[in-house]
Design a protein around this motif. Structure first.
Motif, PDB file in Angstrom:
ATOM      1  N   GLY A  57       0.767  -1.242   0.000  1.00 25.41           N
ATOM      2  CA  GLY A  57       0.000   0.000   0.000  1.00 25.41           C
ATOM      3  C   GLY A  57       0.794   1.285   0.000  1.00 25.41           C
ATOM      4  N   VAL A  58       2.129   1.215  -0.104  1.00 24.39           N
ATOM      5  CA  VAL A  58       2.934   2.441  -0.035  1.00 24.39           C
ATOM      6  C   VAL A  58       3.249   3.015  -1.411  1.00 24.39           C
ATOM      7  CG1 VAL A  58       3.933   1.897   2.202  1.00 24.39           C
ATOM      8  CG2 VAL A  58       5.090   1.108   0.120  1.00 24.39           C
ATOM      9  N   PHE A 257      -0.505   5.091   1.462  1.00 25.92           N
ATOM     10  CA  PHE A 257      -0.950   5.772   0.247  1.00 25.92           C
ATOM     11  C   PHE A 257      -2.183   5.118  -0.363  1.00 25.92           C
ATOM     12  CE2 PHE A 257      -0.971   7.122  -4.149  1.00 25.92           C
ATOM     13  CZ  PHE A 257      -0.679   8.478  -4.036  1.00 25.92           C
ATOM     14  N   ARG A 258      -2.255   3.798  -0.356  1.00 23.61           N
ATOM     15  CA  ARG A 258      -3.411   3.113  -0.938  1.00 23.61           C
ATOM     16  C   ARG A 258      -4.681   3.455  -0.169  1.00 23.61           C
ATOM     17  NH1 ARG A 258      -2.447  -2.935  -1.226  1.00 23.61           N
ATOM     18  NH2 ARG A 258      -1.148  -2.310  -3.000  1.00 23.61           N
ATOM     19  N   ARG A 259      -4.585   3.463   1.151  1.00 24.98           N
ATOM     20  CA  ARG A 259      -5.746   3.813   1.967  1.00 24.98           C
ATOM     21  C   ARG A 259      -6.153   5.263   1.718  1.00 24.98           C
ATOM     22  NH1 ARG A 259      -4.451   1.123   7.925  1.00 24.98           N
ATOM     23  NH2 ARG A 259      -4.581  -1.067   7.265  1.00 24.98           N
ATOM     24  N   LEU A 260      -5.161   6.146   1.642  1.00 25.48           N
ATOM     25  CA  LEU A 260      -5.438   7.550   1.376  1.00 25.48           C
ATOM     26  C   LEU A 260      -6.148   7.712   0.033  1.00 25.48           C
ATOM     27  CD1 LEU A 260      -5.154  10.570   1.923  1.00 25.48           C
ATOM     28  CD2 LEU A 260      -2.839  10.463   0.983  1.00 25.48           C
ATOM     29  N   SER A 261      -5.690   6.972  -0.967  1.00 26.09           N
ATOM     30  CA  SER A 261      -6.297   7.045  -2.286  1.00 26.09           C
ATOM     31  C   SER A 261      -7.755   6.588  -2.256  1.00 26.09           C
ATOM     32  CB  SER A 261      -5.494   6.187  -3.274  1.00 26.09           C
ATOM     33  OG  SER A 261      -6.051   6.246  -4.567  1.00 26.09           O
ATOM     34  N   ASN A 262      -8.027   5.475  -1.545  1.00 24.28           N
ATOM     35  CA  ASN A 262      -9.407   4.981  -1.421  1.00 24.28           C
ATOM     36  C   ASN A 262     -10.300   5.997  -0.715  1.00 24.28           C
ATOM     37  OD1 ASN A 262      -9.103   2.470  -2.667  1.00 24.28           O
ATOM     38  ND2 ASN A 262      -8.429   1.477  -0.800  1.00 24.28           N
ATOM     39  N   LEU A 263      -9.779   6.546   0.370  1.00 23.95           N
ATOM     40  CA  LEU A 263     -10.563   7.501   1.160  1.00 23.95           C
ATOM     41  C   LEU A 263     -10.879   8.753   0.351  1.00 23.95           C
ATOM     42  CD1 LEU A 263     -11.757   8.498   3.868  1.00 23.95           C
ATOM     43  CD2 LEU A 263      -9.451   9.326   4.457  1.00 23.95           C
TER      44      LEU A 263
END
Length: 318
Positions: A57-58, A257-263
């Motif tokens: 996820g980075v 970063f992946r979580r940020l992108s989803n959010l």
């Protein structure tokens, strides 16, 4: 095609936001080291490979794909005496079920070879090496390498390392191995192979500004906000770098970063569907309700004091 009440093409806006890559310092340093491995190989006529290491996820795969695009597309060129196929980069994403044989077959197919299950690994190696050289490949990317590296016993890992050594030594072309720390540990088990990977870039989740000399997360949020303002033609919006939303975003995503992108994708979509040129903290709260990694508790429904208390408790645990 989805159109917002104020006439914005929602699908296009979300797709463009998803494609946006923010070159924060760790990303820039990773690209510098990988580019250096290619340049060093060219100058020394000896493969000096690179690794891209970090947890899920980075942004490792995103960087690999950006690099593939930067190196240029597959093309056919006319030379003085022939028509030649050029492939600057070979990108292979390894599935969890990958084996040395299946990996060899995939690489051979990408390079345009006629492949069958009856071919031996040795025959496939020969084909791959020949095509890497004749197609003037500048870099081979093996993404999610840990899927192979973490499988099997030490004998299997040794065979994998020997396979890579053969390809490196006989083709003279550098590799980029991208994966978790397991990938690096596997490469390090064979000194000859480890020495072939002098350039090693590391990506981690982005820390809070207070935890880092360079506030990477703040910079990324500022850049992404500019994109949402432009794409959504926003007139009223929360500032993602203000203390309350910034802390909530960090706690919800842990700088991943992946979580940020989803959010951000889900929050922006909610705002676009409403169509009033605004992006609110409630949009993030509503998005977080449906995202498993940040729905319990929902940090966007917390008061500033609750956010500070949660951050303080998290710091103590660390």
């Amino acid at each position: 095609m989805s159109i917002s009440p104020n006439g914005i093409n929602i699908d296009e806006a979300l797709e463009e936001l998803a494609a946006c890559t923010i070159w924060y310092p760790a990303y820039q340093e990773a690209m510098r080291l990988i580019t250096k491995s290619i340049d060093s190989t060219r100058d020394r006529k000896d493969p000096s490979s690179a690794m891209l290491i970090g947890p899920t996820g980075v942004g490792k795969t995103r960087l690999c794909l950006k690099l593939e695009k930067q190196l240029g597309p597959f093309q056919t060129v006319l030379r003085a005496d022939c028509e030649k196929t050029i492939r600057p980069c070979v990108y292979v994403e390894l599935p969890e079920s990958a084996t040395i044989k299946s990996l060899s077959m995939v690489m051979a197919q990408i390079l345009g070879g006629n492949v069958s299950d009856y071919q031996s690994i040795t025959a496939l190696e020969t084909l791959i090496i020949e095509r890497l050289i004749t197609m003037e490949v500048k870099l081979v990317i093996l993404d999610d390498f840990h899927h192979v590296a973490q499988k099997g016993l030490s004998k299997t890992k040794s065979s994998l390392c020997n396979w890579i050594i053969i390809l490196l030594n006989k083709s003279g072309i550098p590799f980029l191995i991208s994966g978790s720390p397991t990938a690096e540990a596997t490469i390090n088990t064979v000194q000859e192979l480890s020495d072939r990977f002098p350039y090693r870039a590391r990506l981690q989740s982005m820390p809070m500004a207070e935890e880092a000399d360079t506030p990477a997360l703040l910079g990324v949020l500022a850049a992404l906000q500019k994109e949402t303002i432009r794409l959504g033609k926003l007139k009223n919006y929360i500032h993602l770098t203000d203390p309350t939303p910034y802390k909530a975003i960090y706690l919800a995503t842990q700088g991943n970063f992946r979580r940020l992108s989803n959010l951000l994708h889900d929050s922006f979509r909610i705002a676009l569907l409403r169509g009033d040129y605004s992006l609110t903290i409630n949009d993030f709260a509503e998005a977080a309700d449906d995202l498993a990694f940040c729905c319990s508790p929902n940090h966007f429904r917390m008061t500033p004091n609750q956010l500070n208390s949660t951050l303080k408790g998290q710091t103590k645990r660390i």
